[in-house]
Design a protein around this motif. Structure first.
Motif, PDB file in Angstrom:
ATOM      1  N   VAL A  30       0.838  -1.206   0.000  1.00 43.81           N
ATOM      2  CA  VAL A  30       0.000   0.000   0.000  1.00 43.81           C
ATOM      3  C   VAL A  30       0.872   1.254   0.000  1.00 43.81           C
ATOM      4  O   VAL A  30       0.635   2.189  -0.768  1.00 43.81           O
ATOM      5  N   ALA A  31       1.894   1.272   0.834  1.00 41.85           N
ATOM      6  CA  ALA A  31       2.733   2.469   0.973  1.00 41.85           C
ATOM      7  C   ALA A  31       3.651   2.697  -0.218  1.00 41.85           C
ATOM      8  O   ALA A  31       3.827   3.838  -0.667  1.00 41.85           O
ATOM      9  N   LYS A  32       4.230   1.625  -0.753  1.00 43.65           N
ATOM     10  CA  LYS A  32       5.252   1.773  -1.789  1.00 43.65           C
ATOM     11  C   LYS A  32       4.823   1.258  -3.159  1.00 43.65           C
ATOM     12  O   LYS A  32       5.456   1.569  -4.161  1.00 43.65           O
ATOM     13  N   GLY A  33       3.792   0.422  -3.181  1.00 43.59           N
ATOM     14  CA  GLY A  33       3.403  -0.237  -4.421  1.00 43.59           C
ATOM     15  C   GLY A  33       4.126  -1.556  -4.565  1.00 43.59           C
ATOM     16  O   GLY A  33       5.164  -1.801  -3.938  1.00 43.59           O
ATOM     17  N   PRO A 107      -8.201   2.020   3.979  1.00 44.70           N
ATOM     18  CA  PRO A 107      -6.997   2.548   3.326  1.00 44.70           C
ATOM     19  C   PRO A 107      -6.191   1.461   2.602  1.00 44.70           C
ATOM     20  O   PRO A 107      -5.923   0.400   3.162  1.00 44.70           O
ATOM     21  N   GLY A 108      -5.880   1.738   1.356  1.00 43.65           N
ATOM     22  CA  GLY A 108      -5.069   0.835   0.554  1.00 43.65           C
ATOM     23  C   GLY A 108      -5.844  -0.178  -0.255  1.00 43.65           C
ATOM     24  O   GLY A 108      -5.310  -0.784  -1.182  1.00 43.65           O
ATOM     25  N   ARG A 109      -7.109  -0.376   0.067  1.00 45.02           N
ATOM     26  CA  ARG A 109      -7.881  -1.430  -0.594  1.00 45.02           C
ATOM     27  C   ARG A 109      -8.096  -1.138  -2.078  1.00 45.02           C
ATOM     28  O   ARG A 109      -8.023  -2.046  -2.900  1.00 45.02           O
ATOM     29  N   ILE A 110      -8.349   0.114  -2.425  1.00 46.14           N
ATOM     30  CA  ILE A 110      -8.509   0.476  -3.844  1.00 46.14           C
ATOM     31  C   ILE A 110      -7.238   0.115  -4.608  1.00 46.14           C
ATOM     32  O   ILE A 110      -7.283  -0.491  -5.683  1.00 46.14           O
ATOM     33  N   ARG A 111      -6.101   0.491  -4.040  1.00 48.81           N
ATOM     34  CA  ARG A 111      -4.833   0.216  -4.721  1.00 48.81           C
ATOM     35  C   ARG A 111      -4.619  -1.281  -4.892  1.00 48.81           C
ATOM     36  O   ARG A 111      -4.249  -1.753  -5.972  1.00 48.81           O
ATOM     37  N   LEU A 112      -4.851  -2.035  -3.817  1.00 47.24           N
ATOM     38  CA  LEU A 112      -4.585  -3.469  -3.858  1.00 47.24           C
ATOM     39  C   LEU A 112      -5.505  -4.215  -4.813  1.00 47.24           C
ATOM     40  O   LEU A 112      -5.046  -5.058  -5.592  1.00 47.24           O
ATOM     41  N   LEU A 113      -6.806  -3.912  -4.761  1.00 40.84           N
ATOM     42  CA  LEU A 113      -7.776  -4.707  -5.511  1.00 40.84           C
ATOM     43  C   LEU A 113      -8.116  -4.162  -6.894  1.00 40.84           C
ATOM     44  O   LEU A 113      -8.421  -4.937  -7.798  1.00 40.84           O
ATOM     45  N   GLY A 117      -3.735  -4.872  -8.257  1.00 36.48           N
ATOM     46  CA  GLY A 117      -4.160  -6.265  -8.431  1.00 36.48           C
ATOM     47  C   GLY A 117      -4.228  -6.692  -9.887  1.00 36.48           C
ATOM     48  O   GLY A 117      -3.554  -7.654 -10.291  1.00 36.48           O
ATOM     49  N   PRO A 118      -5.008  -5.991 -10.713  1.00 31.98           N
ATOM     50  CA  PRO A 118      -5.063  -6.382 -12.131  1.00 31.98           C
ATOM     51  C   PRO A 118      -3.718  -6.237 -12.844  1.00 31.98           C
ATOM     52  O   PRO A 118      -3.388  -7.043 -13.720  1.00 31.98           O
ATOM     53  N   ALA A 119      -2.937  -5.230 -12.470  1.00 29.75           N
ATOM     54  CA  ALA A 119      -1.645  -5.019 -13.124  1.00 29.75           C
ATOM     55  C   ALA A 119      -0.641  -6.109 -12.759  1.00 29.75           C
ATOM     56  O   ALA A 119       0.125  -6.565 -13.608  1.00 29.75           O
ATOM     57  N   VAL A 120      -0.656  -6.541 -11.505  1.00 26.55           N
ATOM     58  CA  VAL A 120       0.322  -7.526 -11.033  1.00 26.55           C
ATOM     59  C   VAL A 120      -0.117  -8.945 -11.356  1.00 26.55           C
ATOM     60  O   VAL A 120       0.660  -9.751 -11.874  1.00 26.55           O
ATOM     61  N   LEU A 121      -1.358  -9.260 -11.054  1.00 25.34           N
ATOM     62  CA  LEU A 121      -1.831 -10.640 -11.172  1.00 25.34           C
ATOM     63  C   LEU A 121      -2.516 -10.933 -12.497  1.00 25.34           C
ATOM     64  O   LEU A 121      -2.615 -12.090 -12.895  1.00 25.34           O
TER      65      LEU A 121
END
Length: 197
Positions: A30-33, A107-113, A117-121
Motif C-alpha cells: 500500500v505504501a510503496k506499491g 486505506p489501501g484497498r482500492i490500490r490493492l484490488l 491487483g489487475p496489473a500484477v496478477l
C-alpha cells in the motif's frame, strides 16, 4: 493426547508467522506499491527471515496474491454482514452495493484490488479471486431479484460481471472525491432497471 498440543502449537506458530508476513506485505504494498516493495523489505518489516517468507509463499507475486485474496474475503464479509437481515433480493443488492463502497474505504484497498491487483496478477487471476468471494453471491442475488424469470447461467454471469465493474468504477470515483450517496443511488437505479427486465 500430548502429541496434539505441539502440533497445534506448530500450526498456531505457522499461522501467526503467515499473518505477520501478510500484514507486513500489505502495509508495504500500500505504501510503496508492488514494484517498489522487495522481499527483504517485507521480511524486515515482519521481523522474520527470508526462509520464513519462502516457506509460506513461493515468491513476491504469490504473496501479493494472498494479500489480494484476504482483502477480497474481507470485502465480501462486510457485504454479507450488511445484507444478512431479511431484505428483499433487490434491496440486498442495493444495500450490498453501499456496503461495498464502505468496505473499499479501507486505506489501501482500492490500490490493492482495483489498481495494482489487475496489473500484477492479471485480469483472469483477479476475476478468479472475485469469483471465489463475491461473484457467486452477486449472481445469486440477481437471479433471486429477477425471479420468477429464469436467467441462463451465461447471461447471469455477464450481468454480475457488468454490475461488478460498475461497483468498481464507482469505488474509484468515490475514492477521488465523488459522492457516495450519488453513486449508491445511481447503482440502485441501475439495479432496478436490470432486474425489472
Amino acid at each position: 493426547m500430548q502429541q496434539e498440543s505441539p502440533r497445534r502449537s506448530n500450526r498456531e506458530r505457522s499461522d501467526t508467522t503467515r499473518a505477520a508476513i501478510l500484514d507486513a506485505a500489505r502495509g508495504l504494498f500500500v505504501a510503496k506499491g508492488y514494484a517498489e516493495t522487495s522481499t527483504p523489505d517485507i521480511v524486515s518489516a515482519a521481523g522474520l527471515t527470508r526462509g520464513a517468507l519462502y516457506h509460506h509463499f513461493e515468491d513476491k507475486k504469490a504473496l501479493f496474491h494472498a494479500v489480494a485474496e484476504r482483502e477480497s474475503r474481507d470485502v465480501a464479509a462486510s457485504i454479507e454482514q450488511a445484507t444478512a437481515d431479511g431484505l428483499t433480493a433487490r434491496d440486498a443488492l442495493k444495500v450490498g452495493g453501499r456496503a461495498y463502497f464502505e468496505a473499499m474505504r479501507e486505506p489501501g484497498r482500492i490500490r490493492l484490488l482495483l489498481l495494482d491487483g489487475p496489473a500484477v496478477l492479471g485480469k483472469h487471476a483477479m476475476m478468479a479471486i472475485d469469483a471465489a468471494n463475491a461473484q457467486r453471491t452477486l449472481e445469486e442475488g440477481i437471479a433471486e431479484a429477477m425471479a420468477p424469470t429464469v436467467v441462463p447461467a451465461d447471461k447471469l454471469s455477464a450481468m454480475a460481471s457488468l454490475l461488478s465493474a460498475a461497483f468498481d468504477r464507482a469505488a474509484l470515483d468515490i475514492a477521488d472525491g465523488a459522492s457516495t450517496d450519488l453513486y449508491a443511488e445511481t447503482i440502485g437505479t441501475l439495479i432496478d432497471r436490470m432486474v425489472s427486465t
